[in-house]
Design a protein around this motif. Structure first.
Motif, PDB file in Angstrom:
ATOM      1  N   TRP A  59      -2.807  -6.267  12.147  1.00 61.51           N
ATOM      2  CA  TRP A  59      -3.307  -5.297  11.172  1.00 61.51           C
ATOM      3  C   TRP A  59      -4.489  -4.559  11.778  1.00 61.51           C
ATOM      4  O   TRP A  59      -5.537  -5.144  12.023  1.00 61.51           O
ATOM      5  CB  TRP A  59      -3.740  -5.999   9.881  1.00 61.51           C
TER       6      TRP A  59
ATOM      7  N   LEU B 134      -1.286  -8.171   6.122  1.00 64.29           N
ATOM      8  CA  LEU B 134       0.061  -7.591   6.028  1.00 64.29           C
ATOM      9  C   LEU B 134       1.137  -8.655   5.845  1.00 64.29           C
ATOM     10  O   LEU B 134       2.326  -8.334   5.787  1.00 64.29           O
ATOM     11  CB  LEU B 134       0.368  -6.763   7.283  1.00 64.29           C
TER      12      LEU B 134
ATOM     13  N   LYS C 110       5.938  -5.879   8.257  1.00 67.40           N
ATOM     14  CA  LYS C 110       5.687  -4.561   7.680  1.00 67.40           C
ATOM     15  C   LYS C 110       6.836  -3.632   8.062  1.00 67.40           C
ATOM     16  O   LYS C 110       7.490  -3.810   9.108  1.00 67.40           O
ATOM     17  CB  LYS C 110       4.344  -3.982   8.135  1.00 67.40           C
TER      18      LYS C 110
ATOM     19  N   HIS D 162       4.683  -3.507   3.155  1.00 64.97           N
ATOM     20  CA  HIS D 162       4.396  -4.766   3.862  1.00 64.97           C
ATOM     21  C   HIS D 162       4.347  -5.945   2.900  1.00 64.97           C
ATOM     22  O   HIS D 162       4.265  -5.791   1.678  1.00 64.97           O
ATOM     23  CB  HIS D 162       3.096  -4.662   4.669  1.00 64.97           C
TER      24      HIS D 162
ATOM     25  N   ARG E  71       2.666  -2.888  -1.136  1.00 67.27           N
ATOM     26  CA  ARG E  71       2.970  -4.308  -0.923  1.00 67.27           C
ATOM     27  C   ARG E  71       4.243  -4.677  -1.692  1.00 67.27           C
ATOM     28  O   ARG E  71       4.410  -4.255  -2.830  1.00 67.27           O
ATOM     29  CB  ARG E  71       1.806  -5.176  -1.402  1.00 67.27           C
TER      30      ARG E  71
END
Length: 415
Positions: free
Chosen positions: A232, A297, A301, A313, A334
């Motif tokens: 990330w 994440l 992702k 992700h 998300r």
């Protein structure tokens, strides 16, 4: 008319930085020549509108709404009332609850509703009633009377539905007429992401989108790859606003928490060796989090590179998916079922994804053309054509209606 039908009456990109759409060129000379030589003017002009099932379903809904009666009891859809507060909307809410009492609810709460049903004060005695209503509607049951509670009781008013559908029709004109198949469709106000292929919703999962202060943009792109056990790269805004205050007092915390710090030449440096107190908004270091269970994440992702740095992700914060209002992220999307979505876009199985995750950090390209719509519709048809309504979490509909009204005023002949 042809331009408005194809591209919309307003230019979304001029309204806000959260709208990002390519131009839809229209050969005006060609339109005029066609109109001059055709007997089917209406058919030709209709053909300039989006030619997809969603647009048609919204037009059918608009016609039905315009012919329908208004709700008998209309409650302010933006009501937010906490115990101890007062509102003239509360008796309307209580009337709607009393109308729909079943035997169980009537036995438990009939007396208190009869006694306090006309009250504008949200008395503590009414809190268990509201919590029970919320739980019955599939909500958390926090006792706060907000837009979702109102919508579950009163529905959406006719006027509000008409506004939402008119806005949705305008927004659909910004998108390609053919939305593509397969495609991924994220609807931010619904807090969902879906994978659609051959007119079927093969996967639908709960999603978390950007909070009001970190809004997710409205745009479309093309899915390119899936990263397993990703790094990330921490955005500069998060480094400055969230990490820097702590780093000034505890410069080594990034080292302990599994982050890598690199200087402007790409050289790794210990976080503890940096004088973080010397920097403000411009920090000459990059920070990335190594793959781990704690990685922001999660385990994968799904990328569709864009200037907004938005992607889908996984997340270690699974509890967010249990909330009704899920505008909670820094802007990315998300997913509650990231493995399912990764399998869908890669054209493979969830078992394959699980196997890939056993082998550390890797990347796999998506070999098919799969458009992704990071969309914002407060009225949207399901796969059967039934239109559902959602809260305007970013208050974008209001501004779009103002822009449409302003366009109408400018075009209207002076009296």
């Amino acid at each position: 008319y042809a331009h408005d039908a194809q591209s919309g009456r307003v230019d979304p990109n001029r309204m806000t930085g959260y709208y990002d759409f390519p131009a839809k060129p229209l050969d005006m000379d060609g339109v005029l020549k066609t109109l001059a030589h055709t007997q089917e003017v209406r058919t030709y002009l209709e053909s300039r509108h989006p030619q997809n099932a969603e647009y048609q379903a919204l037009r059918v809904e608009l016609e039905a709404l315009q012919a329908s009666e208004e709700n008998e009891i209309v409650v302010d859809p933006k009501l937010l009332l906490k115990p101890g507060e007062s509102s003239p909307e509360l008796p309307k809410v209580l009337t709607l609850i009393a109308r729909n009492l079943d035997d169980e609810m009537g036995g438990d709460y009939g007396e208190v509703l009869a006694r306090l049903g006309k009250s504008e004060l949200y008395d503590p005695e009414l809190v268990p009633v509201i919590k029970a209503v919320q739980k019955r509607a599939g909500m958390k049951g926090d006792g706060v009377i907000g837009p979702r509670t109102v919508a579950s009781l009163a529905g959406t008013s006719k006027a509000d539905k008409i506004t939402k559908v008119e806005v949705a029709l305008e927004e659909l004109r910004w998108l390609p007429s053919d939305l593509g198949s397969p495609r991924v469709f994220i609807n931010q106000p619904a807090f969902t992401a879906a994978y659609i292929d051959n007119g079927e919703e093969k996967l639908k999962t709960r999603a978390v989108v950007g909070k009001v202060t970190n809004q997710t943009a409205f745009f479309y792109d093309q899915i390119e790859q899936v990263d397993f056990h990703p790094y990330w790269g921490v955005p500069q805004s998060i480094i400055v606003n969230e990490m820097l205050p702590r780093l000034r007092n505890d410069p080594g915390y990034l080292d302990r928490a599994g982050y890598e710090v690199t200087d402007s030449s790409g050289r790794r440096v210990p976080s503890s060796a940096v004088n973080w107190g010397a920097y403000g908004a411009n920090i000459p270091y990059s920070v990335r989090q190594q793959p781990s269970e704690a990685n922001a994440l999660g385990e994968l992702k799904i990328l569709f590179p864009n200037k907004h740095a938005i992607y889908m992700h996984d997340t270690p914060q699974k509890s967010f998916f249990e909330r009704d209002m899920r505008a909670l992220s820094h802007g990315c999307v998300r997913l509650q079922d990231p493995r399912g979505m990764a399998a869908a876009v890669l054209g493979t199985s969830v078992d394959y994804i699980a196997e890939k995750l056993k082998h550390g950090h890797s990347t796999e390209k998506v070999t098919r053309t799969i458009p992704v719509y990071v969309a914002y519709f407060t009225a949207w048809p399901d796969m059967s054509g039934n239109v559902e309504y959602f809260n305007d979490v970013y208050d974008r509909d209001t501004r779009l209606m103002q822009a449409l009204d302003a366009t109408e005023a400018v075009r209207s002949p002076a009296s």
